[in-house]
Design a protein around this motif. Structure first.
Motif, PDB file in Angstrom:
ATOM      1  N   VAL A 123       0.959  -1.318  -0.100  1.00 37.21           N
ATOM      2  CA  VAL A 123      -0.003   0.037  -0.088  1.00 37.21           C
ATOM      3  C   VAL A 123       1.076   1.278   0.050  1.00 37.21           C
ATOM      4  CG1 VAL A 123      -0.346   0.069   2.617  1.00 37.21           C
ATOM      5  CG2 VAL A 123      -1.920   1.264   1.240  1.00 37.21           C
ATOM      6  N   PHE A 124       2.121   1.237   0.489  1.00 41.10           N
ATOM      7  CA  PHE A 124       3.131   2.327   0.565  1.00 41.10           C
ATOM      8  C   PHE A 124       3.893   2.434  -0.764  1.00 41.10           C
ATOM      9  CE2 PHE A 124       2.159   1.063   4.870  1.00 41.10           C
ATOM     10  CZ  PHE A 124       1.837   2.105   5.325  1.00 41.10           C
ATOM     11  N   GLN A 125       3.457   1.404  -1.787  1.00 42.04           N
ATOM     12  CA  GLN A 125       4.492   1.453  -3.041  1.00 42.04           C
ATOM     13  C   GLN A 125       5.860   1.121  -2.791  1.00 42.04           C
ATOM     14  OE1 GLN A 125       3.166   5.100  -4.933  1.00 42.04           O
ATOM     15  NE2 GLN A 125       1.484   4.054  -5.848  1.00 42.04           N
ATOM     16  N   VAL A 126       6.021   0.266  -1.807  1.00 39.16           N
ATOM     17  CA  VAL A 126       7.620  -0.190  -1.422  1.00 39.16           C
ATOM     18  C   VAL A 126       7.537  -1.431  -1.315  1.00 39.16           C
ATOM     19  CG1 VAL A 126       8.908  -0.089   0.624  1.00 39.16           C
ATOM     20  CG2 VAL A 126       7.701   1.878  -0.056  1.00 39.16           C
ATOM     21  N   THR A 127       8.627  -2.213  -1.981  1.00 38.42           N
ATOM     22  CA  THR A 127       9.069  -3.545  -1.902  1.00 38.42           C
ATOM     23  C   THR A 127      10.004  -4.063  -0.994  1.00 38.42           C
ATOM     24  OG1 THR A 127      10.125  -3.388  -4.089  1.00 38.42           O
ATOM     25  CG2 THR A 127       7.767  -3.818  -4.287  1.00 38.42           C
ATOM     26  N   ASP A 128      11.011  -3.213  -0.804  1.00 40.02           N
ATOM     27  CA  ASP A 128      12.088  -3.338  -0.125  1.00 40.02           C
ATOM     28  C   ASP A 128      12.262  -2.823   1.137  1.00 40.02           C
ATOM     29  OD1 ASP A 128      14.869  -3.414   0.792  1.00 40.02           O
ATOM     30  OD2 ASP A 128      15.682  -3.097  -0.966  1.00 40.02           O
ATOM     31  N   LEU A 129      11.914  -3.682   2.441  1.00 37.02           N
ATOM     32  CA  LEU A 129      11.819  -3.178   3.852  1.00 37.02           C
ATOM     33  C   LEU A 129      13.065  -2.582   4.084  1.00 37.02           C
ATOM     34  CD1 LEU A 129      10.100  -3.404   6.310  1.00 37.02           C
ATOM     35  CD2 LEU A 129      10.927  -5.522   6.878  1.00 37.02           C
ATOM     36  N   THR A 130      14.154  -2.860   3.552  1.00 39.36           N
ATOM     37  CA  THR A 130      15.444  -2.237   4.050  1.00 39.36           C
ATOM     38  C   THR A 130      15.470  -0.943   3.786  1.00 39.36           C
ATOM     39  OG1 THR A 130      16.672  -4.415   3.985  1.00 39.36           O
ATOM     40  CG2 THR A 130      17.919  -2.390   3.880  1.00 39.36           C
ATOM     41  N   GLN A 131      15.033  -0.486   2.708  1.00 40.21           N
ATOM     42  CA  GLN A 131      14.859   0.811   2.196  1.00 40.21           C
ATOM     43  C   GLN A 131      14.085   1.611   2.956  1.00 40.21           C
ATOM     44  OE1 GLN A 131      14.421   1.110  -2.206  1.00 40.21           O
ATOM     45  NE2 GLN A 131      16.466   0.392  -2.607  1.00 40.21           N
ATOM     46  N   PHE A 132      12.996   0.877   3.315  1.00 37.70           N
ATOM     47  CA  PHE A 132      11.896   1.745   4.227  1.00 37.70           C
ATOM     48  C   PHE A 132      12.342   1.842   5.358  1.00 37.70           C
ATOM     49  CE2 PHE A 132       7.217   1.140   5.778  1.00 37.70           C
ATOM     50  CZ  PHE A 132       6.976   2.233   5.012  1.00 37.70           C
ATOM     51  N   LYS A 133      13.063   1.140   5.944  1.00 33.41           N
ATOM     52  CA  LYS A 133      13.909   1.246   7.370  1.00 33.41           C
ATOM     53  C   LYS A 133      14.711   2.274   7.264  1.00 33.41           C
ATOM     54  CE  LYS A 133      13.541  -3.306   9.254  1.00 33.41           C
ATOM     55  NZ  LYS A 133      14.419  -4.696   9.595  1.00 33.41           N
TER      56      LYS A 133
END
Length: 234
Positions: free
Chosen positions: A69-79
């Motif tokens: 829903v946040f248009q993010v696939t990489d949790l590392t980049q999110f962090k």
């Protein structure tokens, strides 16, 4: 007659001094009471005691599907993104950069920090935060609705944290010892609110992509920090 006037003057002066002493004592008692209440409120609102397994269980990374829903696939980049916001906020706190603090936090959180900083400075004290190193970041909850998005994280850092008085003496913490601490940090983005962005250079409110006063380019921060709570016994 003159002697009586002198005596009356002395009596009046003694009474006046007595009133001043009483008022000073009352003011000191009220200030002490206020500090105690503030400390209790701070502990209640800004500390999470996590000394058993039950509250710890919720601090686990979310599944990658929850990021869609946040248009993010990489949790590392999110962090990395949210850690950067937290790091910049703590650095601005140390540098007393109020414009950056305001741009990175919700209105209520900024007001809380501004009030705390002002009280410390009036007493001649200043909190020093430096040598911040990232230890770990956990994204344990996400919320997405039509009016807001919220990201709940646990950010663990190693850093030097102490308080010094106006003479430069350390009155709390250790200026030569790094400590490792964890914080529950919540980031949120509200939709439908037309709040002005403050220029990071001069602090003036602006709604464009360039400050109308000092011409500094403005980059809006999508998410803002809405809550920071220290976790005890994490």
């Amino acid at each position: 007659m003159v002697l009586e006037g002198i005596i009356l003057g002395i009596v009046f002066l003694v009474q006046f001094i007595g009133y001043i002493i009483v008022l000073s004592i009352i003011a000191k008692v009220l200030l002490t009471s206020f500090k105690r209440k503030s400390n209790k409120d701070y502990f209640k609102n800004n500390i999470i005691v996590c000394n058993d397994e039950k509250p710890k269980k919720r601090y686990k990374d979310i599944d990658s599907e929850d990021l869609a829903v946040f248009q993010v696939t990489d949790l590392t980049q999110f962090k990395d993104y949210f850690y950067k916001l937290f790091y910049d906020f703590e650095t601005a706190y140390n540098n007393l950069d109020y414009s950056i603090l305001k741009s990175l936090s919700t209105r209520q959180l900024y007001q809380n920090y501004y009030t705390g900083i002002s009280l410390d400075l009036k007493q001649g004290n200043k909190r020093i935060i430096k040598d911040i190193d990232r230890v770990n970041v956990i994204v344990f909850e996400t919320i997405s609705t039509t009016v807001k998005q919220a990201i709940s994280t646990v950010i663990t850092i190693s850093y030097i944290d102490y308080v010094e008085n106006k003479h430069g003496d350390v009155i709390s913490g250790n200026k030569n010892l790094k400590v490792t601490e964890s914080f529950e940090v919540i980031f949120r983005k509200d939709f439908g609110k037309d709040e002005p962005i403050n220029c990071p250079n001069c602090g003036a409110p602006t709604t464009g992509n360039k400050c109308e006063f000092c011409k500094t380019p403005i980059t809006e921060v999508d998410f803002k920090i809405s809550s920071i709570k220290k976790i005890i016994d994490f």
